[in-house]
Scaffold this motif. Structure first.
Motif, PDB file in Angstrom:
ATOM      1  N   LEU A 325      36.410  23.606  50.550  1.00 54.84           N
ATOM      2  CA  LEU A 325      35.825  24.945  50.464  1.00 54.84           C
ATOM      3  C   LEU A 325      34.311  24.891  50.598  1.00 54.84           C
ATOM      4  CD1 LEU A 325      37.935  26.662  47.665  1.00 54.84           C
ATOM      5  CD2 LEU A 325      37.888  27.237  50.080  1.00 54.84           C
ATOM      6  N   GLY A 326      33.713  23.862  50.020  1.00 50.86           N
ATOM      7  CA  GLY A 326      32.262  23.721  50.114  1.00 50.86           C
ATOM      8  C   GLY A 326      31.802  23.566  51.548  1.00 50.86           C
ATOM      9  N   ASP A 327      32.621  22.943  52.376  1.00 47.42           N
ATOM     10  CA  ASP A 327      32.269  22.752  53.779  1.00 47.42           C
ATOM     11  C   ASP A 327      32.588  23.973  54.639  1.00 47.42           C
ATOM     12  OD1 ASP A 327      31.460  20.196  53.168  1.00 47.42           O
ATOM     13  OD2 ASP A 327      33.395  19.274  53.714  1.00 47.42           O
ATOM     14  N   SER A 328      33.466  24.859  54.145  1.00 49.16           N
ATOM     15  CA  SER A 328      33.971  25.939  54.993  1.00 49.16           C
ATOM     16  C   SER A 328      33.436  27.317  54.626  1.00 49.16           C
ATOM     17  CB  SER A 328      35.509  25.974  54.926  1.00 49.16           C
ATOM     18  OG  SER A 328      36.047  24.725  55.280  1.00 49.16           O
ATOM     19  N   LEU A 329      33.016  27.538  53.387  1.00 46.07           N
ATOM     20  CA  LEU A 329      32.559  28.855  52.949  1.00 46.07           C
ATOM     21  C   LEU A 329      31.100  28.795  52.492  1.00 46.07           C
ATOM     22  CD1 LEU A 329      35.630  30.006  50.807  1.00 46.07           C
ATOM     23  CD2 LEU A 329      35.072  30.701  53.138  1.00 46.07           C
ATOM     24  N   PRO A 330      30.367  29.898  52.638  1.00 39.22           N
ATOM     25  CA  PRO A 330      28.964  29.929  52.172  1.00 39.22           C
ATOM     26  C   PRO A 330      28.890  30.131  50.655  1.00 39.22           C
ATOM     27  CG  PRO A 330      29.542  32.055  53.102  1.00 39.22           C
ATOM     28  CD  PRO A 330      30.750  31.160  53.301  1.00 39.22           C
ATOM     29  N   LEU A 331      29.470  29.198  49.912  1.00 37.39           N
ATOM     30  CA  LEU A 331      29.578  29.370  48.463  1.00 37.39           C
ATOM     31  C   LEU A 331      28.212  29.374  47.786  1.00 37.39           C
ATOM     32  CD1 LEU A 331      32.666  27.105  47.637  1.00 37.39           C
ATOM     33  CD2 LEU A 331      32.591  29.583  47.901  1.00 37.39           C
ATOM     34  N   ALA A 332      27.260  28.638  48.341  1.00 37.08           N
ATOM     35  CA  ALA A 332      25.952  28.549  47.694  1.00 37.08           C
ATOM     36  C   ALA A 332      25.294  29.916  47.576  1.00 37.08           C
ATOM     37  CB  ALA A 332      25.055  27.596  48.471  1.00 37.08           C
ATOM     38  N   ILE A 336      27.387  33.199  41.000  1.00 36.40           N
ATOM     39  CA  ILE A 336      28.250  33.720  39.942  1.00 36.40           C
ATOM     40  C   ILE A 336      29.197  34.808  40.428  1.00 36.40           C
ATOM     41  CG2 ILE A 336      26.595  33.174  38.099  1.00 36.40           C
ATOM     42  CD1 ILE A 336      25.831  36.175  38.150  1.00 36.40           C
ATOM     43  N   PHE A 337      28.957  35.372  41.618  1.00 36.57           N
ATOM     44  CA  PHE A 337      29.800  36.468  42.091  1.00 36.57           C
ATOM     45  C   PHE A 337      31.177  35.972  42.525  1.00 36.57           C
ATOM     46  CE2 PHE A 337      25.448  37.966  42.699  1.00 36.57           C
ATOM     47  CZ  PHE A 337      25.512  39.159  41.998  1.00 36.57           C
ATOM     48  N   PHE A 338      31.266  34.735  43.011  1.00 33.50           N
ATOM     49  CA  PHE A 338      32.572  34.208  43.414  1.00 33.50           C
ATOM     50  C   PHE A 338      33.501  34.046  42.217  1.00 33.50           C
ATOM     51  CE2 PHE A 338      35.472  30.681  44.414  1.00 33.50           C
ATOM     52  CZ  PHE A 338      36.117  31.232  45.510  1.00 33.50           C
ATOM     53  N   PRO A 339      33.071  33.410  41.109  1.00 27.90           N
ATOM     54  CA  PRO A 339      33.960  33.341  39.928  1.00 27.90           C
ATOM     55  C   PRO A 339      34.363  34.712  39.424  1.00 27.90           C
ATOM     56  CG  PRO A 339      32.102  31.843  39.676  1.00 27.90           C
ATOM     57  CD  PRO A 339      31.830  32.661  40.898  1.00 27.90           C
ATOM     58  N   PHE A 340      33.439  35.664  39.435  1.00 26.65           N
ATOM     59  CA  PHE A 340      33.745  37.020  38.968  1.00 26.65           C
ATOM     60  C   PHE A 340      34.814  37.665  39.842  1.00 26.65           C
ATOM     61  CE2 PHE A 340      33.057  41.579  39.542  1.00 26.65           C
ATOM     62  CZ  PHE A 340      33.221  42.043  38.245  1.00 26.65           C
ATOM     63  N   LEU A 341      34.622  37.631  41.163  1.00 28.76           N
ATOM     64  CA  LEU A 341      35.542  38.297  42.074  1.00 28.76           C
ATOM     65  C   LEU A 341      36.921  37.660  42.041  1.00 28.76           C
ATOM     66  CD1 LEU A 341      33.148  38.851  45.113  1.00 28.76           C
ATOM     67  CD2 LEU A 341      34.058  40.609  43.577  1.00 28.76           C
ATOM     68  N   LEU A 342      36.977  36.338  42.000  1.00 31.91           N
ATOM     69  CA  LEU A 342      38.266  35.658  41.963  1.00 31.91           C
ATOM     70  C   LEU A 342      39.035  36.006  40.698  1.00 31.91           C
ATOM     71  CD1 LEU A 342      40.282  33.596  43.080  1.00 31.91           C
ATOM     72  CD2 LEU A 342      38.960  31.799  41.940  1.00 31.91           C
ATOM     73  N   THR A 343      38.355  35.975  39.548  1.00 32.93           N
ATOM     74  CA  THR A 343      39.022  36.280  38.281  1.00 32.93           C
ATOM     75  C   THR A 343      39.453  37.739  38.228  1.00 32.93           C
ATOM     76  OG1 THR A 343      37.502  34.686  37.272  1.00 32.93           O
ATOM     77  CG2 THR A 343      38.886  35.967  35.785  1.00 32.93           C
ATOM     78  N   ALA A 344      38.594  38.640  38.725  1.00 29.69           N
ATOM     79  CA  ALA A 344      38.946  40.068  38.735  1.00 29.69           C
ATOM     80  C   ALA A 344      40.179  40.309  39.602  1.00 29.69           C
ATOM     81  CB  ALA A 344      37.765  40.892  39.243  1.00 29.69           C
ATOM     82  N   THR A 359      43.470  30.305  35.465  1.00 32.03           N
ATOM     83  CA  THR A 359      43.745  29.997  36.867  1.00 32.03           C
ATOM     84  C   THR A 359      42.453  29.920  37.666  1.00 32.03           C
ATOM     85  OG1 THR A 359      45.871  31.154  36.686  1.00 32.03           O
ATOM     86  CG2 THR A 359      45.055  30.702  38.900  1.00 32.03           C
ATOM     87  N   ALA A 360      41.560  30.898  37.440  1.00 30.58           N
ATOM     88  CA  ALA A 360      40.289  30.905  38.166  1.00 30.58           C
ATOM     89  C   ALA A 360      39.452  29.672  37.834  1.00 30.58           C
ATOM     90  CB  ALA A 360      39.513  32.177  37.834  1.00 30.58           C
ATOM     91  N   ALA A 361      39.421  29.300  36.561  1.00 32.21           N
ATOM     92  CA  ALA A 361      38.639  28.128  36.161  1.00 32.21           C
ATOM     93  C   ALA A 361      39.177  26.869  36.830  1.00 32.21           C
ATOM     94  CB  ALA A 361      38.665  27.976  34.647  1.00 32.21           C
ATOM     95  N   SER A 362      40.494  26.771  36.956  1.00 33.17           N
ATOM     96  CA  SER A 362      41.100  25.614  37.595  1.00 33.17           C
ATOM     97  C   SER A 362      40.713  25.526  39.063  1.00 33.17           C
ATOM     98  CB  SER A 362      42.627  25.686  37.462  1.00 33.17           C
ATOM     99  OG  SER A 362      43.015  25.722  36.104  1.00 33.17           O
ATOM    100  N   ILE A 363      40.621  26.668  39.726  1.00 33.32           N
ATOM    101  CA  ILE A 363      40.235  26.697  41.140  1.00 33.32           C
ATOM    102  C   ILE A 363      38.747  26.424  41.317  1.00 33.32           C
ATOM    103  CG2 ILE A 363      40.071  28.200  43.181  1.00 33.32           C
ATOM    104  CD1 ILE A 363      42.575  29.661  42.101  1.00 33.32           C
ATOM    105  N   ILE A 364      37.937  26.978  40.427  1.00 34.63           N
ATOM    106  CA  ILE A 364      36.486  26.934  40.598  1.00 34.63           C
ATOM    107  C   ILE A 364      35.877  25.608  40.155  1.00 34.63           C
ATOM    108  CG2 ILE A 364      34.341  27.959  39.691  1.00 34.63           C
ATOM    109  CD1 ILE A 364      35.868  30.658  39.742  1.00 34.63           C
ATOM    110  N   ALA A 370      29.141  23.215  44.977  1.00 32.51           N
ATOM    111  CA  ALA A 370      28.965  24.061  46.157  1.00 32.51           C
ATOM    112  C   ALA A 370      28.424  25.440  45.785  1.00 32.51           C
ATOM    113  CB  ALA A 370      30.290  24.199  46.908  1.00 32.51           C
ATOM    114  N   LEU A 371      28.801  25.937  44.609  1.00 37.70           N
ATOM    115  CA  LEU A 371      28.312  27.236  44.142  1.00 37.70           C
ATOM    116  C   LEU A 371      26.905  27.155  43.565  1.00 37.70           C
ATOM    117  CD1 LEU A 371      31.581  28.476  42.379  1.00 37.70           C
ATOM    118  CD2 LEU A 371      30.496  29.576  44.358  1.00 37.70           C
ATOM    119  N   GLY A 372      26.406  25.959  43.380  1.00 32.84           N
ATOM    120  CA  GLY A 372      25.102  25.782  42.766  1.00 32.84           C
ATOM    121  C   GLY A 372      25.121  26.010  41.267  1.00 32.84           C
TER     122      GLY A 372
END
Length: 442
Positions: A325-332, A336-344, A359-364, A370-372
């Motif tokens: 995912l770090g190589d494929s998505l602009p996670l940086a 904090i918005f990615f963890p929020f959106l995934l969990t929501a 579940t979200a914590a396991s994925i993130i 990559a998220l910084g």
């Protein structure tokens, strides 16, 4: 393992969809849903079968090592506070300070305080009788009172350990529980306040309950004092805060060494349990034993879910999904918005805040660099962002939604208009607070 990115993402999404299907639609216990998802993802990405089993055992054991005592002690504390009447005493004290004109605010504050050691559904059930009584006495509409109380309980439940979602996420991501409790309170307060504000706004034109005479001759019979009621809640929080501070600062004095030990969440909650036993000193040993057993039994169901969440996280880590995912998505750029959106998304889809954040914590967890968010401050903000996401949106697939509805006598339409929308505003407010913290900490 030779699986490529597309294959890994396909089976990751399949695992998440399976968790949602099993828990939300088929009502399968989350432990089994998460366990099955481990095999679907692990075998799907060509991990050896023995490797999947080994990862599951390691993940389960790691979470139990981190959180087992905390969850059991926190649950036992909540059971004791319910059965001693301490929750009613705290509610009456807060109402006295705010006045009956501000009864909905009193219930919001009560929910927040009572919710610190007690799960939101249990807390609402315990306080629902008092809530209905105050609604009749003050002529404030039930949706206002119900949502005000529910918002206070819910804000704490989603953000602050020892509640299972926040505690499990802290264990998976690697966040100090003391710091999470302190920061979580800071984020939960405005979220709870916004829930109260929306309840006042959305329910102000709704009719109140008819006035009836209440028989509360025994309302305060054999109840603990205000001090005895608050101490089991306040003392552990203070000890954990001092323990966290003593770990940060280089203190060598014996008093700070004491706080470092007493401020360990396990020790602090154990002290809280002992304080909660003081009002029941005259009870028979069999009664106390029964209550403690009830606390342990309630904790058991929570622990197996958290353990399965840890197992799922370990399997995901073994797939090296973070690197892909770090190589494929602009996670940086998402932070904090990615963890929020995934969990929501997970919360809205399957209903359980606890399952969503675990579940979200396991994925993130493997995506943190990559998220910084791989620094201690970033890890803390990540867990808080997931807690904010786990607030929204509570609707008909959430058990807590139906607890509020049934114990308050509110119809679906009213619940969606007042309570469900309140959870949206609460989640967005919590995210805004986390963003402000990120500007100060990162």
């Amino acid at each position: 393992m030779s699986a490529d990115f597309i294959q890994i993402m396909f089976f990751l999404l399949a695992g998440i969809a399976l968790i949602i299907l099993l828990t939300a639609r088929l009502k399968v216990h989350a432990f089994f849903a998460l366990s099955v998802a481990c095999f679907v993802v692990g075998i799907g990405v060509q991990l050896p079968f023995a490797g999947v089993i080994g990862a599951m055992k390691n993940g389960f054991g790691h979470i139990m090592q981190s959180l087992g005592f905390i969850i059991v002690l926190g649950t036992a504390l909540g059971v004791l506070l319910e059965h001693t009447g301490s929750t009613r005493v705290m509610a009456a004290f807060i109402l006295k300070k705010t006045g009956e004109r501000h009864a909905s605010l009193a219930m919001n504050i009560t929910g927040f305080v009572v919710g610190l050691p007690i799960f939101c559904d249990s807390g609402y059930i315990v306080l629902s009788g008092l809530n209905q009584t105050l609604a009749r006495r003050t002529q404030i509409a039930v949706p206002v009172m119900a949502t005000s109380l529910a918002a206070g309980l819910y804000a704490v439940h989603c953000l602050i350990p020892p509640h299972p979602g926040a505690a499990a996420a802290a264990g998976i991501i690697g966040v100090d529980l003391g710091k999470l409790i302190l920061a979580g309170i800071g984020v939960a307060v405005p979220a709870s306040a916004v829930g109260y504000w929306w309840a006042k706004h959305a329910g102000k034109k709704m009719p109140p309950l008819p006035v009836t005479r209440e028989n509360d001759d025994d309302a305060h019979a054999k109840l603990p004092s205000v001090t005895q009621s608050f101490l089991p809640v306040i003392v552990p929080i203070i000890l954990i805060a001092l323990g966290s501070f003593s770990s940060v600062e280089a203190h060598d004095s014996s008093i700070w060494n004491f706080f470092k030990i007493a401020g360990d969440p396990m020790i602090a909650l154990f002290i809280g349990v002992l304080l909660a036993l003081i009002p029941v000193r005259s009870w028979k040993e069999s009664a106390i034993s029964r209550l403690l057993q009830e606390g342990v039994e309630k904790a058991g169901s929570i622990l197996v879910i958290i353990g399965a969440g840890g197992a799922f996280g370990a399997v995901l880590a073994a797939t090296k999904i973070g690197n892909h995912l770090g190589d494929s998505l602009p996670l940086a750029s998402m932070g904090i918005f990615f963890p929020f959106l995934l969990t929501a998304l997970l919360k809205t889809a399957q209903g359980s805040s606890t399952v969503a954040i675990i579940t979200a914590a396991s994925i993130i967890q493997p995506l943190m660099p990559a998220l910084g968010l791989h620094t201690p401050a970033g890890q803390l903000l990540c867990v808080l962002a997931m807690g904010a996401g786990s607030m929204m949106i509570s609707h008909a697939n959430d058990a807590y939604f139906w607890v509020i509805s049934k114990f308050s006598g509110l119809e679906m339409k009213v619940m969606l208009k007042v309570y469900s929308l309140a959870t949206v505003f609460m989640g967005l407010t919590a995210l805004a607070m986390v963003y402000i913290l990120s500007l100060l900490m990162l």
